[in-house]
Scaffold this motif. Sequence first.
Motif, mmCIF file in Angstrom:
data_model
loop_
_atom_site.group_PDB
_atom_site.id
_atom_site.type_symbol
_atom_site.label_atom_id
_atom_site.label_comp_id
_atom_site.label_asym_id
_atom_site.label_seq_id
_atom_site.Cartn_x
_atom_site.Cartn_y
_atom_site.Cartn_z
ATOM 1 N N VAL A 1 -49.326 5.779 -31.028
ATOM 2 C CA VAL A 1 -47.916 5.677 -30.646
ATOM 3 C C VAL A 1 -47.056 4.984 -31.703
ATOM 4 N N PRO A 2 -47.478 3.848 -32.281
ATOM 5 C CA PRO A 2 -46.618 3.220 -33.296
ATOM 6 C C PRO A 2 -46.328 4.127 -34.488
ATOM 7 N N ASP A 3 -47.317 4.904 -34.926
ATOM 8 C CA ASP A 3 -47.096 5.818 -36.047
ATOM 9 C C ASP A 3 -46.072 6.887 -35.689
ATOM 10 N N VAL A 4 -46.144 7.385 -34.459
ATOM 11 C CA VAL A 4 -45.177 8.390 -34.020
ATOM 12 C C VAL A 4 -43.774 7.798 -33.991
ATOM 13 N N LEU A 5 -43.612 6.661 -33.356
ATOM 14 C CA LEU A 5 -42.283 6.069 -33.201
ATOM 15 C C LEU A 5 -41.687 5.635 -34.526
ATOM 16 N N ALA A 6 -42.514 5.302 -35.493
ATOM 17 C CA ALA A 6 -42.001 4.880 -36.800
ATOM 18 C C ALA A 6 -41.258 5.998 -37.515
ATOM 19 N N ARG A 7 -41.485 7.263 -37.100
ATOM 20 C CA ARG A 7 -40.806 8.384 -37.744
ATOM 21 C C ARG A 7 -39.392 8.605 -37.211
ATOM 22 N N PHE A 8 -39.013 7.871 -36.164
ATOM 23 C CA PHE A 8 -37.694 8.051 -35.549
ATOM 24 C C PHE A 8 -36.807 6.859 -35.916
ATOM 25 N N ALA A 9 -36.211 6.939 -37.087
ATOM 26 C CA ALA A 9 -35.508 5.790 -37.654
ATOM 27 C C ALA A 9 -34.346 5.323 -36.778
ATOM 28 N N GLY A 10 -34.426 4.079 -36.332
ATOM 29 C CA GLY A 10 -33.311 3.450 -35.636
ATOM 30 C C GLY A 10 -33.146 3.836 -34.185
ATOM 31 N N CYS A 11 -34.055 4.647 -33.611
ATOM 32 C CA CYS A 11 -33.891 5.067 -32.222
ATOM 33 C C CYS A 11 -34.187 3.903 -31.278
ATOM 34 N N ARG A 12 -33.321 3.703 -30.313
ATOM 35 C CA ARG A 12 -33.473 2.612 -29.343
ATOM 36 C C ARG A 12 -34.116 3.083 -28.046
ATOM 37 N N THR A 13 -34.355 4.391 -27.931
ATOM 38 C CA THR A 13 -34.913 4.987 -26.719
ATOM 39 C C THR A 13 -36.124 5.836 -27.086
ATOM 40 N N ALA A 14 -37.167 5.758 -26.255
ATOM 41 C CA ALA A 14 -38.351 6.590 -26.465
ATOM 42 C C ALA A 14 -38.647 7.376 -25.197
ATOM 43 N N LYS A 15 -38.833 8.696 -25.351
ATOM 44 C CA LYS A 15 -39.316 9.527 -24.245
ATOM 45 C C LYS A 15 -40.795 9.772 -24.453
ATOM 46 N N VAL A 16 -41.591 9.427 -23.447
ATOM 47 C CA VAL A 16 -43.045 9.504 -23.551
ATOM 48 C C VAL A 16 -43.555 10.613 -22.643
ATOM 49 N N LYS A 17 -44.330 11.530 -23.198
ATOM 50 C CA LYS A 17 -44.935 12.595 -22.403
ATOM 51 C C LYS A 17 -46.086 12.037 -21.578
ATOM 52 N N VAL A 18 -46.132 12.428 -20.299
ATOM 53 C CA VAL A 18 -47.183 12.004 -19.383
ATOM 54 C C VAL A 18 -47.680 13.235 -18.627
ATOM 55 N N ALA A 19 -48.720 13.028 -17.820
ATOM 56 C CA ALA A 19 -49.290 14.095 -16.984
ATOM 57 C C ALA A 19 -49.893 15.237 -17.801
ATOM 58 N N GLU A 20 -50.358 14.949 -18.999
ATOM 59 C CA GLU A 20 -50.975 15.972 -19.840
ATOM 60 C C GLU A 20 -52.263 16.480 -19.185
ATOM 61 N N PRO A 21 -52.432 17.804 -19.039
ATOM 62 C CA PRO A 21 -53.682 18.327 -18.485
ATOM 63 C C PRO A 21 -54.893 17.801 -19.255
ATOM 64 N N GLY A 22 -55.913 17.359 -18.511
ATOM 65 C CA GLY A 22 -57.113 16.821 -19.132
ATOM 66 C C GLY A 22 -57.066 15.328 -19.379
ATOM 67 N N GLN A 23 -55.891 14.709 -19.163
ATOM 68 C CA GLN A 23 -55.768 13.269 -19.314
ATOM 69 C C GLN A 23 -55.591 12.618 -17.942
ATOM 70 N N SER A 24 -55.681 11.295 -17.932
ATOM 71 C CA SER A 24 -55.600 10.548 -16.683
ATOM 72 C C SER A 24 -54.350 9.692 -16.637
ATOM 73 N N LEU A 25 -54.062 9.162 -15.458
ATOM 74 C CA LEU A 25 -52.948 8.221 -15.329
ATOM 75 C C LEU A 25 -53.183 6.990 -16.187
ATOM 76 N N ALA A 26 -54.427 6.588 -16.348
ATOM 77 C CA ALA A 26 -54.729 5.448 -17.218
ATOM 78 C C ALA A 26 -54.299 5.739 -18.656
ATOM 79 N N ASP A 27 -54.489 6.985 -19.095
ATOM 80 C CA ASP A 27 -54.020 7.367 -20.437
ATOM 81 C C ASP A 27 -52.498 7.242 -20.525
ATOM 82 N N ASP A 28 -51.809 7.691 -19.474
ATOM 83 C CA ASP A 28 -50.350 7.588 -19.448
ATOM 84 C C ASP A 28 -49.901 6.134 -19.511
ATOM 85 N N VAL A 29 -50.536 5.299 -18.717
ATOM 86 C CA VAL A 29 -50.168 3.879 -18.681
ATOM 87 C C VAL A 29 -50.364 3.249 -20.054
#
Length: 326
Positions: free
Chosen positions: A91-119
């Motif tokens: 996640v930090p590597d991904v967010l570092a590519r969005f210069a100056g953004c104060r908001t992050a949208k995070v994808k959740v509920a990915e098939p094959g992943q769990s709620l623990a992964d989302d958390v």
Amino acid sequence: MIPPLADLLDSARVVALPMHTRFRGVDTREALLFEGPQGWAEFSPFVEYDDAEAATWLTAAIDFAWHVQPAAVRDSIRVNATVPAVGAGTVPDVLARFAGCRTAKVKVAEPGQSLADDVARVRAAREFMGPEGRIRVDANGLWNVDEAEHAVHALAEFDLEYVEQPCATVPELAELRTRVKYMGIPVAADESVRKSSDPLAVARAKAADLLIVKAQPLGGVTHALQIVTAAGLPVVVSSALDTAIGLSQGAALAAALPALDYDCGLGTASLFLDDVADRRPADGAIPAERAVVDPAALTRLAATPERRDWWLDRLRRCYEVLEARR
């Protein structure tokens, strides 16, 4: 009126943009671009969409290339970062590519992943953004109501700005909104607007607190503005994993809105390794002005002949759909 098909085909170029990280099941994003009197436009419905749905995206592209767009009331659009369903450590590597953004949208509920992964992913985003950052999550309609309620409770500690399309249907959204209203976490509708034959149904049912609107799936800037006005709800303008050309159409929509209370999902150029123009966020924003295609990028990013032919055939079929609708 629509221009002759030959005018679209004359300048049509098909590109394939490589991505940093797999997103929405896509490693390379394909798009067909063509140029009209007003500039370049993008036709890029996802490959699984049928011709009837894809034809609406063609309407939007023709509108952007051939018609003057509604007047802008702002020249810069604040945008959010977008975090695919990656491991928390990435996640930090991904967010570092969005210069100056104060908001992050995070994808959740990915098939094959769990709620623990989302958390874990949302926790990593919160840690990166800090207490003043804004976090929103997007489930793409993949939870049922009970799953969504449970997930909202599990993620509430991260001070969510809103949860986007937690369930697939309007009745489910309405029920969930009732269940979580006491928590003060708004519900946003995306697919229930852009993939619906009645994009206002969600507003009439009071099933969402805000709407996600996208220029291409809604048939262009003017039609999207009409939907926003009729719905009477706050909106977030977002992209459909567009190239820089499609992002500039989204920016034209955001720039024309009388009120824009949320950062927009138009920073997704940072998900690509390369693009036909530069629309990556700077200081958390992108310009509202129209993007200009880099001719060298059209050559560098050209799709294979087989994929080019596939898109040109699709363009012809969708054009026939538009002619039949006239």
